[in-house]
Design an enzyme around this catalytic site. Structure first.
Site, short mmCIF file in Angstrom:
data_model
loop_
_atom_site.label_atom_id
_atom_site.label_comp_id
_atom_site.label_asym_id
_atom_site.label_seq_id
_atom_site.Cartn_x
_atom_site.Cartn_y
_atom_site.Cartn_z
CG LEU A 1 -24.59 20.13 -9.87
CD1 LEU A 1 -23.15 20.53 -10.17
CD2 LEU A 1 -24.89 18.78 -10.51
CD GLU B 1 -2.56 0.91 -11.24
OE1 GLU B 1 -1.50 1.35 -11.66
OE2 GLU B 1 -3.51 0.54 -11.97
C1 LIG Z 1 -11.24 -1.21 -6.67
C2 LIG Z 1 -9.87 -1.79 -6.48
C3 LIG Z 1 -9.19 -2.31 -7.57
C4 LIG Z 1 -7.93 -2.89 -7.41
N1 LIG Z 1 -7.32 -3.49 -8.48
C5 LIG Z 1 -6.19 -4.23 -8.27
C6 LIG Z 1 -5.65 -5.05 -9.32
O1 LIG Z 1 -6.14 -5.08 -10.44
N2 LIG Z 1 -4.56 -5.82 -9.03
C7 LIG Z 1 -3.97 -5.83 -7.80
O2 LIG Z 1 -2.99 -6.55 -7.62
N3 LIG Z 1 -4.47 -5.05 -6.78
C8 LIG Z 1 -5.56 -4.26 -6.99
N4 LIG Z 1 -6.09 -3.50 -5.97
C9 LIG Z 1 -5.42 -3.50 -4.67
C10 LIG Z 1 -4.86 -2.14 -4.28
O3 LIG Z 1 -3.70 -1.85 -5.02
C11 LIG Z 1 -4.62 -2.14 -2.76
O4 LIG Z 1 -5.91 -2.10 -2.17
C12 LIG Z 1 -3.77 -0.99 -2.29
O5 LIG Z 1 -2.45 -1.13 -2.73
C13 LIG Z 1 -3.75 -0.88 -0.75
O6 LIG Z 1 -3.59 -2.12 -0.14
P1 LIG Z 1 -4.61 -2.56 1.02
O7 LIG Z 1 -5.98 -2.35 0.51
O8 LIG Z 1 -4.23 -3.91 1.50
O9 LIG Z 1 -4.37 -1.50 2.18
P2 LIG Z 1 -3.23 -1.56 3.31
O10 LIG Z 1 -1.90 -1.72 2.70
O11 LIG Z 1 -3.65 -2.49 4.38
O12 LIG Z 1 -3.31 -0.07 3.86
C14 LIG Z 1 -4.29 0.37 4.81
C15 LIG Z 1 -3.92 1.81 5.20
O13 LIG Z 1 -2.63 1.82 5.82
C16 LIG Z 1 -1.76 2.69 5.12
N5 LIG Z 1 -0.39 2.17 5.16
C17 LIG Z 1 0.04 0.93 4.83
N6 LIG Z 1 1.36 0.84 5.00
C18 LIG Z 1 1.79 2.04 5.43
C19 LIG Z 1 3.06 2.60 5.77
N7 LIG Z 1 4.19 1.88 5.69
N8 LIG Z 1 3.12 3.89 6.19
C20 LIG Z 1 1.98 4.63 6.26
N9 LIG Z 1 0.76 4.17 5.96
C21 LIG Z 1 0.67 2.91 5.53
C22 LIG Z 1 -2.32 2.75 3.70
O14 LIG Z 1 -1.88 3.89 3.01
C23 LIG Z 1 -3.81 2.73 3.99
O15 LIG Z 1 -4.25 4.00 4.33
C24 LIG Z 1 -7.32 -2.89 -6.13
C25 LIG Z 1 -8.00 -2.32 -5.04
C26 LIG Z 1 -9.26 -1.80 -5.20
C27 LIG Z 1 -9.98 -1.24 -4.00
#
Ligand SMILES: Cc1cc2nc3c(=O)[nH]c(=O)nc-3n(C[C@H](O)[C@H](O)[C@H](O)COP(=O)(O)OP(=O)(O)OC[C@H]3O[C@@H](n4cnc5c(N)ncnc54)[C@H](O)[C@@H]3O)c2cc1C
Length: 390
Positions: A338, A363
């Protein structure tokens, strides 16, 4: 092998497609802009029975098979990704969790109001220090007379402040690690439940994401799902259905981007001809179409495995990983097709690109999906056949 959808599945696609394109899509841009929860879209979906669509009819659900459920979420996300995630949380993370892990009394008590659309559900697992490392919870469920007292802070809860009821995961025995977690059904109006402010997000902006705070919330014992110590197993199993929904959401977002880009390519002229006649544009469309078909097939297979009770964890992770990353790649191309107009909110292409990003994160991030898939590959190779998640 038969790749044909059944007549019922085709009918569901047609019905949800019409509802989504006519009634939900026209509201999507305003909700994205304002961040206001799309109550009217949810009401319309409730009216048509989509708020308990994957639940058995005996609890008031529509009794749809899981492939039909994925198709419905896909068609919703094609129009509006926010509405799709609201339904994924309602149906997979909340209702299906109670269906699969609750006892009969809990199913009779909690499921019919969800199916009637009187109750909106949410799923509270994540905490500030427990994201990908989901077992690392600090929310505590302390034994008190007749039940438990819950104290802690859940973050990033979808449908957070608008839901009426929550499935909450908490520590019942901190010495037992993953086996010391339990799941509870908590109502919004219980004393001690409060909410943080709504988060200002990059995408799915109207899905009411916020903290849910529990301050000495007393729940009776009959609100515990499963046995004490089952919480982690319940949380991960529940996420499997949710991830099918997120894969379907990603497929729908990418399909929406293809719809938008194709219509534009067939109407925009530059250098005296339609841009859709240029090979550069055609190749982007070809890549998008190929990826959406591949993502769709992985998603339907994962949905079928999950719905038919087969071992599905690796297939679900592959579907979510591929579909979400395909959606991200494809929606970036959608904006490119676009040109400058794709960069403005005049067209939905930029909203779809912003919405696609979350499918790689929630998730279970793409990195977490790769960890799970790699574990599956290594298990297959060593023939240990260890279960993937539970
Ligand atoms: C808009 C939104 C809606 C959501 N809704 C819900 C909900 O309804 N209920 C709920 O319970 N949660 C919910 N979540 C939470 C969501 O599931 C988490 O944000 C997600 O699982 C990642 O966790 P974190 O943000 O703490 O990132 P972190 O776990 O801190 O990860 C940060 C980075 O490190 C990487 N990382 C972490 N561990 C490892 C590893 N062992 N090896 C390699 N890389 C790794 C991750 O992939 C990521 O890139 C929501 C999140 C958002 C943003």
């Amino acid at each position: 092998m038969d790749f044909q959808l059944s007549e019922d599945q085709q009918a569901i696609r047609q019905a949800v497609h019409e509802l989504a394109q006519e009634m939900i899509k026209p509201r999507a841009a305003a909700a994205d802009h304002s961040g206001e929860f799309p109550w009217e879209s949810v009401r319309l979906l409730a009216e048509q029975g989509y708020l308990g669509m994957n639940l058995p009819t005996e609890y008031g659900g529509a009794g749809l098979d899981y492939v039909s459920y994925a198709i419905a979420l896909e068609e919703l996300a094609r129009a509006d990704a926010t509405t799709a995630v609201i339904l994924d949380v309602q149906n997979s993370l909340h209702a299906e969790c109670i269906l699969r892990n609750g006892n009969e009394a809990q199913r009779q008590r909690f499921l019919p109001p969800l199916c009637r659309g009187e109750v909106l559900g949410a799923y509270c697992l994540t905490e500030p220090q427990a994201g990908s490392d989901a077992a690392n919870l600090l929310t505590v469920a302390k034994r008190v007379a007749g039940g438990y007292e819950l104290t802690g802070r859940k973050v990033f809860v979808t449908n957070g402040s608008v839901a009426h009821r929550y499935v909450v995961y908490a520590v019942t025995d901190k010495d037992q690690g993953k086996k010391g977690l339990s799941a509870f059904v908590v109502d919004k109006d219980m004393p001690g439940v409060s909410f943080g402010p709504l988060l200002d997000k990059l995408g799915i902006r109207a899905s009411a994401t916020c903290d849910v705070v529990l301050d000495q919330v007393v729940v009776s014992e009959d609100r515990r799902l499963g046995e004490e110590g089952d919480g982690y197993k319940i949380a991960l199993r529940t996420l499997q259905g949710g991830r099918v929904g997120i894969a379907a959401q990603a497929v729908g977002i990418l399909q929406g981007a293809i719809d938008t880009a194709t219509a534009y390519a067939l109407s925009r002229q530059q250098f005296g001809q339609l841009i859709g006649e240029y090979e550069a544009i055609q190749w982007m469309l070809a890549d998008m179409e190929t990826e959406v078909e591949a993502a769709r097939l992985l998603t339907y297979r994962a949905a079928w495995l999950h719905g038919s009770g087969q071992r599905a964890a690796a297939a679900i992770s592959m579907a979510k990983l591929f579909a979400s990353e395909a959606a991200m790649r494809g929606t970036v191309k959608g904006v490119q097709i676009l040109g400058g107009y794709g960069f403005t909110s005049e067209y939905p292409a930029e909203r779809m690109m912003r919405d696609a990003k979350i499918t790689e994160i929630y998730e279970g991030t793409s990195e977490v999906q790769r960890m799970l898939i790699a574990r599956h590959v290594l298990d297959l190779h060593t023939q240990q056949a260890a279960p993937l998640l539970v």
